[in-house]
Design a protein around this motif. Structure first.
Motif, PDB file in Angstrom:
ATOM      1  N   LYS A 243       0.919  -1.086  -0.007  1.00 49.60           N
ATOM      2  CA  LYS A 243       0.157   0.105   0.122  1.00 49.60           C
ATOM      3  C   LYS A 243       0.894   1.352   0.046  1.00 49.60           C
ATOM      4  CE  LYS A 243      -4.674  -0.696   1.598  1.00 49.60           C
ATOM      5  NZ  LYS A 243      -5.340   0.168   1.243  1.00 49.60           N
ATOM      6  N   LEU A 244       1.905   1.265   0.551  1.00 50.62           N
ATOM      7  CA  LEU A 244       2.937   2.307   0.754  1.00 50.62           C
ATOM      8  C   LEU A 244       3.908   2.399  -0.215  1.00 50.62           C
ATOM      9  CD1 LEU A 244       3.271   2.375   4.571  1.00 50.62           C
ATOM     10  CD2 LEU A 244       1.980   3.778   3.212  1.00 50.62           C
ATOM     11  N   ARG A 245       3.889   1.509  -1.356  1.00 57.71           N
ATOM     12  CA  ARG A 245       5.174   1.408  -2.149  1.00 57.71           C
ATOM     13  C   ARG A 245       5.273   2.634  -2.935  1.00 57.71           C
ATOM     14  NH1 ARG A 245       0.246  -0.795  -4.915  1.00 57.71           N
ATOM     15  NH2 ARG A 245      -0.084   0.171  -7.038  1.00 57.71           N
ATOM     16  N   SER A 246       4.759   3.555  -2.948  1.00 53.61           N
ATOM     17  CA  SER A 246       5.091   4.867  -3.627  1.00 53.61           C
ATOM     18  C   SER A 246       5.996   5.623  -3.043  1.00 53.61           C
ATOM     19  CB  SER A 246       3.591   5.879  -3.757  1.00 53.61           C
ATOM     20  OG  SER A 246       3.129   6.177  -2.624  1.00 53.61           O
TER      21      SER A 246
ATOM     22  N   PRO B 223      11.733   6.748  -5.017  1.00 52.39           N
ATOM     23  CA  PRO B 223      11.370   7.983  -5.430  1.00 52.39           C
ATOM     24  C   PRO B 223      11.245   7.839  -7.045  1.00 52.39           C
ATOM     25  CG  PRO B 223      13.668   7.649  -4.824  1.00 52.39           C
ATOM     26  CD  PRO B 223      13.042   6.573  -4.442  1.00 52.39           C
ATOM     27  N   LYS B 224      11.834   7.127  -7.766  1.00 57.24           N
ATOM     28  CA  LYS B 224      11.899   7.294  -9.068  1.00 57.24           C
ATOM     29  C   LYS B 224      10.407   6.533  -9.937  1.00 57.24           C
ATOM     30  CE  LYS B 224      16.134   8.448  -9.701  1.00 57.24           C
ATOM     31  NZ  LYS B 224      16.445   9.630  -8.715  1.00 57.24           N
ATOM     32  N   ARG B 225       9.774   5.666  -8.997  1.00 58.21           N
ATOM     33  CA  ARG B 225       8.640   4.906  -9.730  1.00 58.21           C
ATOM     34  C   ARG B 225       7.384   5.758  -8.889  1.00 58.21           C
ATOM     35  NH1 ARG B 225       9.941  -0.980  -9.046  1.00 58.21           N
ATOM     36  NH2 ARG B 225      11.276  -1.237 -10.721  1.00 58.21           N
TER      37      ARG B 225
ATOM     38  N   ARG C  22      -2.473   5.566  -8.188  1.00 55.15           N
ATOM     39  CA  ARG C  22      -3.073   5.695  -6.608  1.00 55.15           C
ATOM     40  C   ARG C  22      -4.289   4.663  -6.643  1.00 55.15           C
ATOM     41  NH1 ARG C  22      -4.176  11.140  -3.434  1.00 55.15           N
ATOM     42  NH2 ARG C  22      -4.633  10.450  -1.386  1.00 55.15           N
ATOM     43  N   GLY C  23      -4.244   3.975  -5.487  1.00 52.60           N
ATOM     44  CA  GLY C  23      -5.398   2.987  -5.145  1.00 52.60           C
ATOM     45  C   GLY C  23      -6.487   3.583  -4.500  1.00 52.60           C
ATOM     46  N   ASP C  24      -7.339   3.104  -3.740  1.00 48.75           N
ATOM     47  CA  ASP C  24      -8.268   3.819  -2.918  1.00 48.75           C
ATOM     48  C   ASP C  24      -7.895   4.614  -1.664  1.00 48.75           C
ATOM     49  OD1 ASP C  24     -10.706   4.714  -2.161  1.00 48.75           O
ATOM     50  OD2 ASP C  24     -11.633   2.636  -1.523  1.00 48.75           O
TER      51      ASP C  24
END
Length: 198
Positions: A98-101, A105-107, A111-113
């Motif tokens: 869920k916190l993969r963003s 920093p380059k990817r 955005r999910g719900d």
């Protein structure tokens, strides 16, 4: 005699005959656990009528009984994908996804719900099998392979350096500059400054 005078409750007149049990066999009998009591085969004596389980006449209770006996799957459209047991490791991996963003920093990810904080109920976990062409370029070595995503991130040197740099930036931004006692902050401190002057 009192039981025979009442007559059959639902039309069943069968009476179970139990063999006499000695004190030796009572010690070896297994008492059913709570997990077995929720199964479809074992029912407590309060739900048995003359030793047989009779489903309730109430349609609401009947629907609840059917739902409890039905398997917890996603449906035919998803090939009856079952809901897995969530272990602490799986829960940690799902939170990281869920916190993969914030991990790289380059990817940038779609955005999910954002409103839902709960984890998905139905999912499957698999392993990535690399092709023979990716032997040197896109493959993880045995030392780099870990059991969970969290372990892989903790062992990654680039992610560790990025995390340290970000923590340092946030600490520097939040660190107070100079002496806070002399700074004017809002109306209350201005009032105090006027009172000190007069």
């Amino acid at each position: 005699m009192a039981e025979k005078d009442k007559g059959p409750v639902i039309g069943l007149s069968w009476h179970p005959t139990l063999p006499t049990v000695s004190s030796f066999t009572i010690k070896n009998i297994k008492i059913p656990d709570e997990a077995e009591s929720s199964s479809a085969l074992w029912k407590p004596n309060s739900q048995l009528v003359d030793g047989l389980f009779v489903p309730p006449n109430d349609p609401i209770k009947l629907n609840k009984l059917r739902k409890s006996q039905c398997k917890d799957t996603l449906g035919k459209d998803w090939f009856d994908m079952p809901a897995p047991n969530i272990t602490p490791e799986l829960k940690r991996d799902l939170q990281l996804l869920k916190l993969r963003s914030a991990i790289d920093p380059k990817r940038h990810y779609k955005r999910g719900d954002p409103k839902s904080k709960d984890l998905p109920k139905y999912f499957q976990v698999g392993t990535v099998v690399e092709s023979a062409t990716d032997f040197y370029s896109g493959r993880l070595t045995k030392k780099e392979r870990k059991a969970t995503i969290a372990d892989e991130l903790l062992s990654d040197q680039t992610f560790r350096a990025y995390r340290k740099r970000k923590v340092r930036e946030i600490e520097e931004k939040n660190r107070p500059g100079g002496n806070d006692k002399w700074k004017i902050k809002g109306k209350q401190s201005r009032k105090r400054a006027k009172e000190r002057r007069h």
